[in-house]
Design an enzyme around this catalytic site. Structure first.
Site, PDB file in Angstrom:
ATOM      1  N   VAL A   1       4.035   0.820   2.369  1.00  0.00           N
ATOM      2  CA  VAL A   1       4.067  -0.381   3.198  1.00  0.00           C
ATOM      3  C   VAL A   1       4.481  -1.548   2.311  1.00  0.00           C
ATOM      4  O   VAL A   1       3.929  -1.736   1.225  1.00  0.00           O
ATOM      5  CB  VAL A   1       2.693  -0.669   3.839  1.00  0.00           C
ATOM      6  CG1 VAL A   1       2.764  -1.914   4.719  1.00  0.00           C
ATOM      7  CG2 VAL A   1       2.221   0.531   4.654  1.00  0.00           C
TER       8      VAL A   1
ATOM      9  N   GLY B   1       0.758   5.476   1.226  1.00  0.00           N
ATOM     10  CA  GLY B   1       0.090   6.565   1.914  1.00  0.00           C
ATOM     11  C   GLY B   1       0.723   7.894   1.559  1.00  0.00           C
ATOM     12  O   GLY B   1       1.610   7.971   0.702  1.00  0.00           O
TER      13      GLY B   1
ATOM     14  N   ASP C   1     -11.053   8.117  14.165  1.00  0.00           N
ATOM     15  CA  ASP C   1     -10.971   8.124  12.695  1.00  0.00           C
ATOM     16  C   ASP C   1     -11.436   6.787  12.129  1.00  0.00           C
ATOM     17  O   ASP C   1     -10.760   6.182  11.299  1.00  0.00           O
ATOM     18  CB  ASP C   1      -9.542   8.437  12.247  1.00  0.00           C
ATOM     19  CG  ASP C   1      -9.470   8.878  10.783  1.00  0.00           C
ATOM     20  OD1 ASP C   1     -10.521   9.292  10.240  1.00  0.00           O
ATOM     21  OD2 ASP C   1      -8.382   8.805  10.196  1.00  0.00           O
TER      22      ASP C   1
ATOM     23  N   GLY D   1       0.827  -1.197   0.000  1.00  0.00           N
ATOM     24  CA  GLY D   1       0.000   0.000   0.000  1.00  0.00           C
ATOM     25  C   GLY D   1       0.860   1.245   0.000  1.00  0.00           C
ATOM     26  O   GLY D   1       2.068   1.190   0.238  1.00  0.00           O
TER      27      GLY D   1
END
Length: 371
Positions: free
Chosen positions: A113, A108, A222, A106
């Site tokens: 990651v 961000g 969140d 992934g």
């Protein structure tokens, strides 16, 4: 905050360097159920790295004091038996060279990651890599520090594990539990919306994770599909604790989180408590069943804001009556009157659909322990 100040500020979460490229990190052993889950990852094809975990058999962790004569070469406290991650007791020096780097899992705003394997032990995990410069320029060093401080101390089936952390000259790294199916958000986008059976399983698990966090005076703040990961047998794990806060006072007033999921007390800048997570769970349930958050408006943030504070809630007729009831109980303007998470297992929607779940409720569930 300068780069040097960032490194200094991280000292309280064990990010101080002892050598130029190698530092000491605390590593936390997995529970037996978690080890069994990661062992099953060997069935998932991942390219360069085989996800077969090393065979490790161990009992629950006991803490034992280290003799003073050994302090120079061991930590003050060590684990008995050895950690399944490190294969040794206590602390281990880590650098990026200790890992085989696999595919990207992934990306961000501040880094990526990767799937990684410990070259020494064969243990497979996810390595979150972030540029120090970008953390400083993005003014999120406190948020990152909070994420590390909070997640390092969490142990729950439905909470993503943080095994350890280290840094070098340019980057900081988090060694995280590898969760095979990735973000739940991607699955939701592909399927448009979940069946009530699937949604009820996920909402129940989220309630268990939040009960655990709230019991430690932690408010997540969140909750959203992007911050939930999917593992084997429909097990979900809540992640991303950058906006979380340890709140012993139980009352806060900071604006944070994702607009569509914010409760009225936050958007109106009023003090709030753990019940903000109950509201967000209600939003999450609605999105699972309907494909979009209930107050989302094309007109932008102000239009969404107006619908939130007026509780302009429209539930489609295809949502079952008991599901609609639970949504309404969580999406209540008065925080004190919102649904109590400890009663989730007793709600008719959960009771009706639990026999259809792939997920098996562990004996450590809150209501099972109190039975």
């Amino acid at each position: 905050m300068s780069m040097k100040q960032l490194e200094t500020s991280m000292s309280s979460v064990s990010l101080q360097e002892k050598k130029p490229t190698r530092i000491k990190i605390a590593l936390h052993p997995q529970s037996k159920s978690e080890q069994n889950e990661t062992d099953r990852a060997s069935k998932i094809p991942t390219g360069r790295i085989s996800t077969t975990q090393p065979q490790t058999y161990y009992r629950p962790t006991n803490l034992t004091k280290t003799p003073a004569s050994q302090v120079s070469r061991r930590s003050s406290y060590t684990t008995d038996p050895p950690s399944p991650l490190t294969g040794i007791t206590g602390f281990r020096n880590y650098s990026l060279d200790d890992f085989e780097i696999g595919k990207a899992l992934g990306k961000g705003k501040f880094g990526k990651v990767y799937l990684v394997k410990d070259k020494k032990t064969g243990f497979v995990s996810a390595l979150k890599c972030m540029e120090k410069k970008e953390l400083v320029e993005g003014n999120v060093e406190k948020q990152f520090r909070r994420e590390v401080e909070i997640q390092s101390n969490l142990r729950h089936t439905n909470v993503l594990r943080l095994f350890g952390h280290f840094h070098d000259k340019d980057r900081v790294y988090l060694i995280l539990e590898y969760v095979v199916h990735g973000e739940l958000y991607k699955l939701l986008r592909n399927q448009k919306r979940f069946t009530e059976s699937t949604a009820s399983s996920y909402i129940y698990q989220m309630s268990e994770a939040l009960l655990y966090l709230h019991g430690k005076n932690i408010i997540h703040r969140d909750i959203k599909p992007e911050n939930i990961l999917l593992h084997f047998n429909d097990t979900i794990k809540i992640s991303d604790f950058g906006w979380s806060v340890h709140a012993p006072s139980n009352r806060r007033s900071t604006l944070c989180g994702t607009m569509d999921y914010l409760p009225p007390e936050i958007v109106q800048s009023r003090p709030y408590d753990k019940n903000v997570d109950v509201w967000s769970l209600g939003i999450l349930m609605y999105e699972f069943l309907c494909g979009a958050p209930p107050f989302e408006e094309p007109g932008g943030a102000q239009a969404t804001y107006r619908r939130i504070v007026k509780l302009d809630l429209r539930i489609p007729p295809y949502v079952s009556a008991d599901a609609a009831d639970l949504i309404k109980r969580m999406l209540t303007l008065d925080p004190a009157k919102r649904f109590k998470l400890k009663d989730m297992h007793k709600h008719p929607w959960i009771v009706r659909l639990r026999p259809t779940w792939k997920y098996k409720v562990p004996k450590t569930a809150s209501h099972e322990r109190s039975a």
